[in-house]
Design a protein around this motif. Structure first.
Motif, PDB file in Angstrom:
ATOM      1  N   TRP A 293       3.692   5.434  -0.618  1.00 56.05           N
ATOM      2  CA  TRP A 293       2.928   5.965  -1.847  1.00 56.05           C
ATOM      3  C   TRP A 293       3.480   5.511  -3.403  1.00 56.05           C
ATOM      4  CZ3 TRP A 293      -1.394   5.807   0.008  1.00 56.05           C
ATOM      5  CH2 TRP A 293      -2.050   6.473   1.141  1.00 56.05           C
ATOM      6  N   ILE A 294       4.902   5.812  -3.210  1.00 63.88           N
ATOM      7  CA  ILE A 294       5.638   5.767  -4.381  1.00 63.88           C
ATOM      8  C   ILE A 294       5.573   4.067  -4.695  1.00 63.88           C
ATOM      9  CG2 ILE A 294       7.784   5.362  -5.651  1.00 63.88           C
ATOM     10  CD1 ILE A 294       8.323   8.242  -3.960  1.00 63.88           C
ATOM     11  N   GLU A 295       5.802   3.241  -3.750  1.00 70.21           N
ATOM     12  CA  GLU A 295       5.787   1.902  -3.790  1.00 70.21           C
ATOM     13  C   GLU A 295       4.404   1.473  -4.304  1.00 70.21           C
ATOM     14  OE1 GLU A 295       6.777   0.433   0.026  1.00 70.21           O
ATOM     15  OE2 GLU A 295       9.018   0.535  -0.512  1.00 70.21           O
ATOM     16  N   LEU A 296       3.415   2.023  -3.741  1.00 70.45           N
ATOM     17  CA  LEU A 296       2.006   1.784  -4.221  1.00 70.45           C
ATOM     18  C   LEU A 296       1.749   1.831  -5.725  1.00 70.45           C
ATOM     19  CD1 LEU A 296      -0.411   2.451  -0.951  1.00 70.45           C
ATOM     20  CD2 LEU A 296       0.359   0.308  -1.918  1.00 70.45           C
ATOM     21  N   LEU A 297       2.161   3.025  -6.023  1.00 68.70           N
ATOM     22  CA  LEU A 297       2.121   3.661  -7.308  1.00 68.70           C
ATOM     23  C   LEU A 297       2.766   2.496  -8.261  1.00 68.70           C
ATOM     24  CD1 LEU A 297       2.393   7.355  -7.160  1.00 68.70           C
ATOM     25  CD2 LEU A 297       0.413   6.471  -7.816  1.00 68.70           C
TER      26      LEU A 297
ATOM     27  N   THR B  59      -1.238  13.607 -18.065  1.00 67.91           N
ATOM     28  CA  THR B  59      -0.491  13.172 -19.200  1.00 67.91           C
ATOM     29  C   THR B  59      -0.859  11.615 -19.260  1.00 67.91           C
ATOM     30  OG1 THR B  59       1.145  14.532 -18.843  1.00 67.91           O
ATOM     31  CG2 THR B  59       1.499  12.937 -20.550  1.00 67.91           C
ATOM     32  N   ALA B  60      -0.852  10.810 -18.219  1.00 70.67           N
ATOM     33  CA  ALA B  60      -0.792   9.551 -18.378  1.00 70.67           C
ATOM     34  C   ALA B  60      -2.137   8.773 -19.063  1.00 70.67           C
ATOM     35  CB  ALA B  60      -0.788   8.681 -17.024  1.00 70.67           C
ATOM     36  N   VAL B  61      -2.021   7.941 -19.665  1.00 70.37           N
ATOM     37  CA  VAL B  61      -3.156   6.936 -20.429  1.00 70.37           C
ATOM     38  C   VAL B  61      -4.229   6.645 -19.439  1.00 70.37           C
ATOM     39  CG1 VAL B  61      -4.054   5.237 -21.827  1.00 70.37           C
ATOM     40  CG2 VAL B  61      -1.985   6.371 -22.368  1.00 70.37           C
ATOM     41  N   ASN B  62      -3.807   6.126 -18.140  1.00 67.32           N
ATOM     42  CA  ASN B  62      -4.728   5.601 -17.116  1.00 67.32           C
ATOM     43  C   ASN B  62      -4.350   6.423 -15.923  1.00 67.32           C
ATOM     44  OD1 ASN B  62      -5.394   3.274 -18.086  1.00 67.32           O
ATOM     45  ND2 ASN B  62      -3.575   2.337 -17.881  1.00 67.32           N
ATOM     46  N   LYS B  63      -5.180   7.612 -15.946  1.00 70.18           N
ATOM     47  CA  LYS B  63      -5.079   8.763 -14.933  1.00 70.18           C
ATOM     48  C   LYS B  63      -5.258   8.017 -13.441  1.00 70.18           C
ATOM     49  CE  LYS B  63      -6.111  12.173 -18.137  1.00 70.18           C
ATOM     50  NZ  LYS B  63      -5.229  11.883 -19.318  1.00 70.18           N
ATOM     51  N   GLU B  64      -4.655   8.997 -12.643  1.00 66.72           N
ATOM     52  CA  GLU B  64      -4.627   8.210 -11.348  1.00 66.72           C
ATOM     53  C   GLU B  64      -4.697   9.680 -10.459  1.00 66.72           C
ATOM     54  OE1 GLU B  64      -4.581   7.032  -7.534  1.00 66.72           O
ATOM     55  OE2 GLU B  64      -3.143   8.419  -8.105  1.00 66.72           O
ATOM     56  N   PHE B  65      -5.481   9.657  -9.585  1.00 62.99           N
ATOM     57  CA  PHE B  65      -5.705  11.050  -8.731  1.00 62.99           C
ATOM     58  C   PHE B  65      -5.408  11.050  -7.125  1.00 62.99           C
ATOM     59  CE2 PHE B  65      -8.122  11.456 -12.597  1.00 62.99           C
ATOM     60  CZ  PHE B  65      -7.756  12.727 -12.875  1.00 62.99           C
ATOM     61  N   VAL B  66      -5.996   9.730  -6.684  1.00 67.11           N
ATOM     62  CA  VAL B  66      -5.946   9.365  -5.163  1.00 67.11           C
ATOM     63  C   VAL B  66      -4.463   9.362  -4.732  1.00 67.11           C
ATOM     64  CG1 VAL B  66      -6.803   7.871  -3.130  1.00 67.11           C
ATOM     65  CG2 VAL B  66      -8.326   8.461  -5.257  1.00 67.11           C
ATOM     66  N   LEU B  67      -3.790   8.228  -5.101  1.00 65.00           N
ATOM     67  CA  LEU B  67      -2.332   7.777  -4.671  1.00 65.00           C
ATOM     68  C   LEU B  67      -1.537   8.814  -4.935  1.00 65.00           C
ATOM     69  CD1 LEU B  67      -2.250   3.827  -5.670  1.00 65.00           C
ATOM     70  CD2 LEU B  67      -2.870   5.028  -3.461  1.00 65.00           C
ATOM     71  N   SER B  68      -1.742   9.472  -6.269  1.00 64.98           N
ATOM     72  CA  SER B  68      -0.995  10.558  -6.500  1.00 64.98           C
ATOM     73  C   SER B  68      -1.001  11.802  -5.694  1.00 64.98           C
ATOM     74  CB  SER B  68      -0.985  10.706  -8.216  1.00 64.98           C
ATOM     75  OG  SER B  68      -2.204  11.148  -8.373  1.00 64.98           O
ATOM     76  N   LYS B  69      -2.191  12.096  -5.219  1.00 65.58           N
ATOM     77  CA  LYS B  69      -2.302  13.278  -4.419  1.00 65.58           C
ATOM     78  C   LYS B  69      -1.649  13.031  -2.989  1.00 65.58           C
ATOM     79  CE  LYS B  69      -4.530  17.390  -3.673  1.00 65.58           C
ATOM     80  NZ  LYS B  69      -4.308  18.224  -4.396  1.00 65.58           N
TER      81      LYS B  69
ATOM     82  N   SER C 124       2.806  14.353   0.661  1.00 66.22           N
ATOM     83  CA  SER C 124       3.710  13.946   1.567  1.00 66.22           C
ATOM     84  C   SER C 124       5.336  14.417   1.049  1.00 66.22           C
ATOM     85  CB  SER C 124       3.615  12.371   2.062  1.00 66.22           C
ATOM     86  OG  SER C 124       3.599  11.481   0.840  1.00 66.22           O
ATOM     87  N   GLY C 125       5.491  14.281  -0.197  1.00 69.98           N
ATOM     88  CA  GLY C 125       6.542  14.357  -1.004  1.00 69.98           C
ATOM     89  C   GLY C 125       7.152  15.651  -0.970  1.00 69.98           C
ATOM     90  N   THR C 126       5.975  16.800  -1.120  1.00 71.66           N
ATOM     91  CA  THR C 126       6.142  18.207  -0.816  1.00 71.66           C
ATOM     92  C   THR C 126       6.634  18.656   0.477  1.00 71.66           C
ATOM     93  OG1 THR C 126       4.009  18.874  -1.300  1.00 71.66           O
ATOM     94  CG2 THR C 126       5.453  18.847  -3.005  1.00 71.66           C
ATOM     95  N   SER C 127       6.049  18.000   1.317  1.00 72.31           N
ATOM     96  CA  SER C 127       5.943  18.286   2.848  1.00 72.31           C
ATOM     97  C   SER C 127       7.536  18.159   3.349  1.00 72.31           C
ATOM     98  CB  SER C 127       5.016  17.456   3.488  1.00 72.31           C
ATOM     99  OG  SER C 127       5.008  17.937   4.993  1.00 72.31           O
ATOM    100  N   ILE C 128       8.139  17.175   2.781  1.00 66.50           N
ATOM    101  CA  ILE C 128       9.390  16.959   3.402  1.00 66.50           C
ATOM    102  C   ILE C 128      10.192  18.225   3.334  1.00 66.50           C
ATOM    103  CG2 ILE C 128      11.610  15.751   2.894  1.00 66.50           C
ATOM    104  CD1 ILE C 128       9.989  13.529   1.415  1.00 66.50           C
ATOM    105  N   GLY C 129      10.233  18.854   2.164  1.00 69.80           N
ATOM    106  CA  GLY C 129      11.204  20.244   2.064  1.00 69.80           C
ATOM    107  C   GLY C 129      10.540  21.138   2.733  1.00 69.80           C
ATOM    108  N   ALA C 130       8.996  21.265   3.005  1.00 68.70           N
ATOM    109  CA  ALA C 130       8.704  22.354   3.845  1.00 68.70           C
ATOM    110  C   ALA C 130       9.032  22.311   5.282  1.00 68.70           C
ATOM    111  CB  ALA C 130       6.924  22.347   3.536  1.00 68.70           C
TER     112      ALA C 130
END
Length: 116
Positions: A79-83, A27-37, A42-48
């Motif tokens: 990663w959130i801080e970097l984003l 969706t974002a105008v400035n798409k980002e793939f590396v940091l978001s991945k 890591s964000g989904t790994s917490i719950g796992a």
């Protein structure tokens, strides 16, 4: 009780991270793939790891998995801080998601300390 809370909150957080990833890559105008991945992983790994801990074979196994979940939460914070600091997410989005992440860190820290 805490186990149920951390299970629910970590799953809700994982869904937020999935939505953040979709926003940043589609969706974002400035798409980002590396940091978001990295944040997605890591964000989904917490719950796992929390889910795996709740099925732990022993108290040490439970603690080890919760400690891994805590490490993943700390990595996600980075990663959130970097984003945010690289202007991929705005301040209201950052504040909302980082607060949820930090709440998970506090809960996981208490669980790990209480199972030592």
């Amino acid at each position: 009780m805490k186990e149920s809370i951390v299970k629910d909150k970590s799953k809700e957080f994982a869904l937020r991270m999935i939505n953040l990833y979709k926003f940043l890559t589609i969706t974002a105008v400035n798409k980002e793939f590396v940091l978001s991945k990295q944040a997605l992983r890591s964000g989904t790994s917490i719950g796992a790891n929390v889910k795996e801990a709740l099925r732990g074979q022993s108290r040490p196994d439970f603690r080890a998995k919760m400690a891994i979940a805590l490490k993943e939460a700390s990595e996600t914070e980075y990663w959130i801080e970097l984003l945010y600091e690289s202007d991929y997410i705005d301040e209201p989005s950052y504040t909302s998601i980082i607060n949820d992440n930090r709440e998970l860190i506090k809960i996981l820290t208490r669980i790990v300390k209480n199972t030592e």
